[in-house]
Design an enzyme around this catalytic site. Structure first.
Site, mmCIF file in Angstrom:
data_model
loop_
_atom_site.group_PDB
_atom_site.id
_atom_site.type_symbol
_atom_site.label_atom_id
_atom_site.label_comp_id
_atom_site.label_asym_id
_atom_site.label_seq_id
_atom_site.Cartn_x
_atom_site.Cartn_y
_atom_site.Cartn_z
ATOM 1 N N CYS A 58 33.266 24.948 37.561
ATOM 2 C CA CYS A 58 33.702 24.923 38.959
ATOM 3 C C CYS A 58 33.104 23.717 39.699
ATOM 4 O O CYS A 58 33.515 22.591 39.454
ATOM 5 C CB CYS A 58 33.378 26.240 39.644
ATOM 6 S SG CYS A 58 34.384 26.516 41.122
ATOM 7 N N HIS A 77 36.472 29.875 36.120
ATOM 8 C CA HIS A 77 35.223 30.586 35.856
ATOM 9 C C HIS A 77 35.325 31.385 34.559
ATOM 10 O O HIS A 77 35.834 32.508 34.562
ATOM 11 C CB HIS A 77 34.906 31.537 37.017
ATOM 12 C CG HIS A 77 34.292 30.869 38.193
ATOM 13 N ND1 HIS A 77 32.946 30.950 38.493
ATOM 14 C CD2 HIS A 77 34.840 30.088 39.153
ATOM 15 C CE1 HIS A 77 32.698 30.259 39.588
ATOM 16 N NE2 HIS A 77 33.831 29.728 40.006
ATOM 17 N N GLU A 133 33.082 33.003 32.983
ATOM 18 C CA GLU A 133 32.295 34.246 32.980
ATOM 19 C C GLU A 133 33.115 35.414 33.525
ATOM 20 O O GLU A 133 32.859 36.575 33.194
ATOM 21 C CB GLU A 133 31.005 34.075 33.796
ATOM 22 C CG GLU A 133 31.128 34.202 35.296
ATOM 23 C CD GLU A 133 31.773 33.018 35.973
ATOM 24 O OE1 GLU A 133 32.033 33.086 37.185
ATOM 25 O OE2 GLU A 133 32.020 32.007 35.279
#
Length: 393
Positions: free
Chosen positions: A284, A368, A370
């Site tokens: 990001c 992202h 995750e």
């Protein structure tokens, strides 16, 4: 269960003069001290607690497009940082009840304890349509019957823009620390009462050492770095390249974070200094920092990408991943140096979603991986980083 202090009416005013009326929940803020921030929207269907505590939302008020929010309550383990970073929350309907085996309190009580105001009974479809047409902009909201819409409009206008703001220094840690927690596990929760197992220093000492620069890092990212085999030292955003090398790392990670990436020349310089000396992975805002080190520029998107349903193509494999996104700025491919190339592309608007160096030692993605909350299509990138650092590939 009431939505807020005695169902207080509340007002949201945008910098362009548009006004919405609703009901307050969480903390009631008077007109003399309203909630102010860049008004943005998120299309995720769940994960409101993780979103509110994501440091990337520093200085922003979040409107949720999903029509019912709060039905699973809140708990002590889903926070992505030590506080709520969003300055406010806007929803269509706040659930009057919550039900989840992990929940310990309602969303209303959660926000009230943290001094954050929420606004319910808003026509969020109209608000999101307005932001899509006119772009993200500053807004201000307050509760009570005596609120002046004109005063809130003036306050929103006076707050300026996200462009030119370095918010990283506001959310970054103040001193280095070692991360010990692994990703959440239901089995571990049932066995011990907590979802997070911890790794002791002795075991960590044998792992590849990665420095994670905290630009507003999420806890779920740190857990996945540890879960993929790293020893992670988190450091402040103001660290120098010499200080990083003194810690004797084997890899460098640049995190997500808030604000305008064009203001982060000090971090761009760190990447330039360490390029060729360490494998580097950015997510990001970290992606935007790496991009600038590669010679590219960044620009502000009209209303940003925020949600858990954005299709991205890996240009090498042509595979499409459904990704989680949260960014108001993007990278322009113009100016990219030779030796680096675009690796991922957003299929909604063709913006750059990833970059990679020719030797593969540096790579970064705008989305992202995750995914907290969201789909896990891109979590393989943490394993790729481990392989780069460990010299497997």
């Amino acid at each position: 269960m009431s939505f807020g202090p005695e169902h207080l009416p509340a007002t949201l005013a945008l910098a362009d003069g548009t006004v919405f009326k609703g009901v307050c929940f969480g903390t009631a803020l008077e007109a003399s001290s309203p909630a102010i921030g860049e008004l943005v929207f998120n299309t995720s269907m769940f994960g409101y607690q993780e979103i509110l505590t994501d440091p990337s939302y520093c200085g922003q008020m979040v409107c949720f497009t999903y029509p019912l929010i709060g039905n699973v309550g809140c708990n002590s383990e889903d926070d992505e940082s030590d506080r709520v970073h969003a300055t406010g929350m806007i929803v269509r309907e706040l659930s009057p009840q919550f039900s989840n085996f992990r929940a310990s309190q309602s969303l209303h009580d959660y926000l009230a304890q943290r001094g954050v105001m929420g606004l319910a009974r808003i026509d969020t479809r109209a608000l999101v349509s307005h932001l899509r047409d006119h772009g993200a902009q500053m807004g201000a909201m307050a509760s009570g019957t005596e609120v002046s819409s004109d005063d809130l409009i003036s306050r929103a206008r006076a707050h300026g823009s996200m462009q030119g703001r370095d918010l990283v220094k506001e959310v970054s840690c103040k001193k280095p620390y070692t991360w010990h927690e692994l990703p959440w596990s239901l089995e571990h929760l049932q066995r011990t009462g907590t979802g997070f197992a911890r790794i002791d220093d002795q075991e960590l000492a044998s792992r590849p050492h990665v420095i994670a620069i905290d630009c507003g890092i999420k806890r779920s990212i740190l857990r996945l770095l540890t879960g993929n085999g790293f020893r992670v030292t988190v450091v402040p955003s103001t660290i120098s390249s010499a200080e990083i090398l003194a810690l004797r790392p084997e890899g460098l990670f640049l995190s997500n974070g808030p604000g305008d990436p064009a203001t982060l020349g000090y971090l761009v310089q760190v990447v330039k200094d360490l390029r060729g000396r360490l494998p580097i992975f950015g997510i990001c805002l970290g992606h935007q920092i790496v991009a600038q080190a590669f010679g590219a520029k960044t620009f502000k998107l009209k209303f940003g990408h925020r949600g858990g349903n954005h299709p991205v193509m890996d240009l090498r494999t042509r595979a499409v991943e459904i990704t989680v996104q949260n960014h108001g700025f993007a990278v322009s491919p113009e100016g990219l140096e030779s030796g680096s190339a675009v690796s991922h592309l957003n299929l909604n608007d063709q913006t750059v979603e990833g970059l990679e160096s020719e030797d593969g030692k540096i790579f970064c993605v705008q989305h992202h991986p995750e995914a907290s909350p969201g789909p896990h299509d891109s979590r393989y990138l943490f394993r790729r980083f481990y392989e780069r650092v460990a010299g497997v590939v």
